[in-house]
Design an enzyme around this catalytic site. Sequence first.
Site, PDB file in Angstrom:
ATOM      1  CB  ALA A  65      -0.881  -0.023   1.243  1.00 38.65           C
ATOM      2  CD  GLU A 115      -2.110  -7.746   2.768  1.00 35.75           C
ATOM      3  OE1 GLU A 115      -1.988  -6.555   2.399  1.00 35.75           O
ATOM      4  OE2 GLU A 115      -2.500  -8.063   3.898  1.00 35.75           O
ATOM      5  CD  GLU A 135       1.770  -5.609   5.512  1.00 35.91           C
ATOM      6  OE1 GLU A 135       2.593  -6.492   5.862  1.00 35.91           O
ATOM      7  OE2 GLU A 135       0.993  -5.746   4.560  1.00 35.91           O
TER       8      GLU A 135
HETATM    9  N1  CAA Z   1       4.620   3.338  -0.366  1.00 38.12           N
HETATM   10  C1  CAA Z   1       5.029   4.497  -0.876  1.00 38.12           C
HETATM   11  N2  CAA Z   1       6.196   4.661  -1.538  1.00 38.12           N
HETATM   12  C2  CAA Z   1       6.985   3.583  -1.656  1.00 38.12           C
HETATM   13  C3  CAA Z   1       6.626   2.325  -1.153  1.00 38.12           C
HETATM   14  C4  CAA Z   1       5.384   2.216  -0.486  1.00 38.12           C
HETATM   15  N3  CAA Z   1       4.923   1.054   0.009  1.00 38.12           N
HETATM   16  N4  CAA Z   1       7.618   1.447  -1.422  1.00 38.12           N
HETATM   17  C5  CAA Z   1       8.562   2.130  -2.095  1.00 38.12           C
HETATM   18  N5  CAA Z   1       8.181   3.426  -2.245  1.00 38.12           N
HETATM   19  C6  CAA Z   1       8.913   4.505  -2.910  1.00 38.12           C
HETATM   20  C7  CAA Z   1      10.038   5.015  -2.046  1.00 38.12           C
HETATM   21  O1  CAA Z   1       9.563   5.939  -1.096  1.00 38.12           O
HETATM   22  C8  CAA Z   1      10.932   5.648  -3.090  1.00 38.12           C
HETATM   23  O2  CAA Z   1      10.379   6.884  -3.460  1.00 38.12           O
HETATM   24  P1  CAA Z   1      11.343   8.217  -3.482  1.00 38.12           P
HETATM   25  O3  CAA Z   1      12.364   7.895  -4.553  1.00 38.12           O
HETATM   26  O4  CAA Z   1      10.399   9.310  -3.864  1.00 38.12           O
HETATM   27  O5  CAA Z   1      11.923   8.324  -2.127  1.00 38.12           O
HETATM   28  C9  CAA Z   1      10.779   4.714  -4.291  1.00 38.12           C
HETATM   29  O6  CAA Z   1       9.557   3.985  -4.067  1.00 38.12           O
HETATM   30  C10 CAA Z   1      11.889   3.708  -4.425  1.00 38.12           C
HETATM   31  O7  CAA Z   1      12.031   3.035  -3.180  1.00 38.12           O
HETATM   32  P2  CAA Z   1      13.437   2.906  -2.391  1.00 38.12           P
HETATM   33  O8  CAA Z   1      14.306   4.045  -2.716  1.00 38.12           O
HETATM   34  O9  CAA Z   1      13.095   2.670  -0.953  1.00 38.12           O
HETATM   35  O10 CAA Z   1      13.992   1.593  -3.085  1.00 38.12           O
HETATM   36  P3  CAA Z   1      14.924   0.466  -2.439  1.00 38.12           P
HETATM   37  O11 CAA Z   1      15.264  -0.465  -3.563  1.00 38.12           O
HETATM   38  O12 CAA Z   1      16.018   1.081  -1.647  1.00 38.12           O
HETATM   39  O13 CAA Z   1      13.982  -0.302  -1.389  1.00 38.12           O
HETATM   40  C11 CAA Z   1      11.976  -1.429  -0.653  1.00 38.12           C
HETATM   41  C12 CAA Z   1      12.862  -1.032  -1.850  1.00 38.12           C
HETATM   42  C13 CAA Z   1      12.693  -2.429   0.241  1.00 38.12           C
HETATM   43  C14 CAA Z   1      10.707  -2.068  -1.224  1.00 38.12           C
HETATM   44  C15 CAA Z   1      11.601  -0.190   0.179  1.00 38.12           C
HETATM   45  O14 CAA Z   1      11.109   0.827  -0.705  1.00 38.12           O
HETATM   46  C16 CAA Z   1      10.526  -0.440   1.182  1.00 38.12           C
HETATM   47  O15 CAA Z   1      10.784  -0.960   2.252  1.00 38.12           O
HETATM   48  N6  CAA Z   1       9.249  -0.061   0.874  1.00 38.12           N
HETATM   49  C17 CAA Z   1       8.139  -0.218   1.759  1.00 38.12           C
HETATM   50  C18 CAA Z   1       7.597  -1.660   1.738  1.00 38.12           C
HETATM   51  C19 CAA Z   1       6.459  -1.810   2.734  1.00 38.12           C
HETATM   52  O16 CAA Z   1       6.607  -1.562   3.915  1.00 38.12           O
HETATM   53  N7  CAA Z   1       5.255  -2.217   2.247  1.00 38.12           N
HETATM   54  C20 CAA Z   1       4.097  -2.401   3.064  1.00 38.12           C
HETATM   55  C21 CAA Z   1       3.217  -1.179   2.993  1.00 38.12           C
HETATM   56  S1  CAA Z   1       1.864  -1.163   4.155  1.00 38.12           S
HETATM   57  C22 CAA Z   1       0.673  -2.175   3.486  1.00 38.12           C
HETATM   58  O17 CAA Z   1       0.853  -2.746   2.438  1.00 38.12           O
HETATM   59  C23 CAA Z   1      -0.646  -2.239   4.277  1.00 38.12           C
HETATM   60  C24 CAA Z   1      -1.630  -3.301   3.885  1.00 38.12           C
HETATM   61  O18 CAA Z   1      -1.412  -4.504   4.040  1.00 38.12           O
HETATM   62  C25 CAA Z   1      -2.985  -2.945   3.376  1.00 38.12           C
END
Ligand code: CAA
Length: 261
Positions: A65, A115, A135
């Site tokens: 998300a 998911e 998460e």
């Molecule tokens: N939401 C918003 N933006 C996201 C994102 C997310 N889930 N995942 C990645 N991005 C964005 C980053 O913020 C970044 O944007 P900027 O360049 O503007 O800063 C861009 O995508 C590239 O990401 P990274 O620079 O972080 O890339 P990386 O290769 O270093 O890392 C990653 C990749 C490990 C996936 C890391 O981005 C990360 O940990 N993302 C979050 C993953 C996460 O926690 N997902 C769960 C979300 S909550 C959910 O899903 C709730 C539910 O069940 C309903």
Amino acid sequence: MTYENILAETRGKVGLVTLNRPKALNALSLAMMREIGKALDAFEQDDAIGAVVMTGSDRAFAAGADIRDLQEKEFMHLFLADFPHGPTEGWHSLNTMRKPVIAAVAGLALGGGCEMAMACDMIIAAENARFGQPEIKLGTMPGAGGTQRLTRTIGKAKAMDLCLTGRMMDVQEAERSGLVSRIVPVAELLDEALKVADTIANMSRPVVYLVKEAVNVSFSSTLQEGLRFESRAFHSTFATEDRREGMAAFVEKREPQFKHR
Ligand code: CAA
């Protein structure tokens, strides 16, 4: 129809939805989820379409998300909207549609991305695919099936491991655990998924609906109830023209011509 966050197109009898927010690793924004819902609804209503493929980029199916969308949300907003299952969101369409949806996953499928892949009917994954429910690292938890579909699919031990630590699993572990049906090279992923979807789209549609429903009933029924449902569904295929055609074609050593009746 054109969308801002996804591409929706047809490939023969297959609908193709491509998540298209590369800068955010296809994070599932609310706007994107609404577009996914509209595209899925359109394919569901299109008689020319028999199956759908949902995919992302080589780097990410979806990284969850959109955390920026969720950051300022409060309990009451999410509760009243019944997020993420509410009627206007893509999850609703994905959870209720009858046509099979194949997730073609390359790269990251995290959080809501994992998911969403699990809410599809089958996951075909590229060699670089990685799955996880991170998460908990954000101080929250899976909210769209991560503790439910994942547990039913890969079992308690691994579901607890993934949901409690937030670690990712690679595609081999995902396949071993039953999450993924096939692993293919990244370059072949889309072709393979489209081929599988086309195979399904050429089957008898009412029978495809019955098979999908019967497999899904196994998640919410006892074995006895499920077997009863299955045998009734099997009986009902004998009320279709397509069952008659399928068996006649076998006996006459020719390809069946299903008419979805
Ligand atoms: N939401 C918003 N933006 C996201 C994102 C997310 N889930 N995942 C990645 N991005 C964005 C980053 O913020 C970044 O944007 P900027 O360049 O503007 O800063 C861009 O995508 C590239 O990401 P990274 O620079 O972080 O890339 P990386 O290769 O270093 O890392 C990653 C990749 C490990 C996936 C890391 O981005 C990360 O940990 N993302 C979050 C993953 C996460 O926690 N997902 C769960 C979300 S909550 C959910 O899903 C709730 C539910 O069940 C309903």
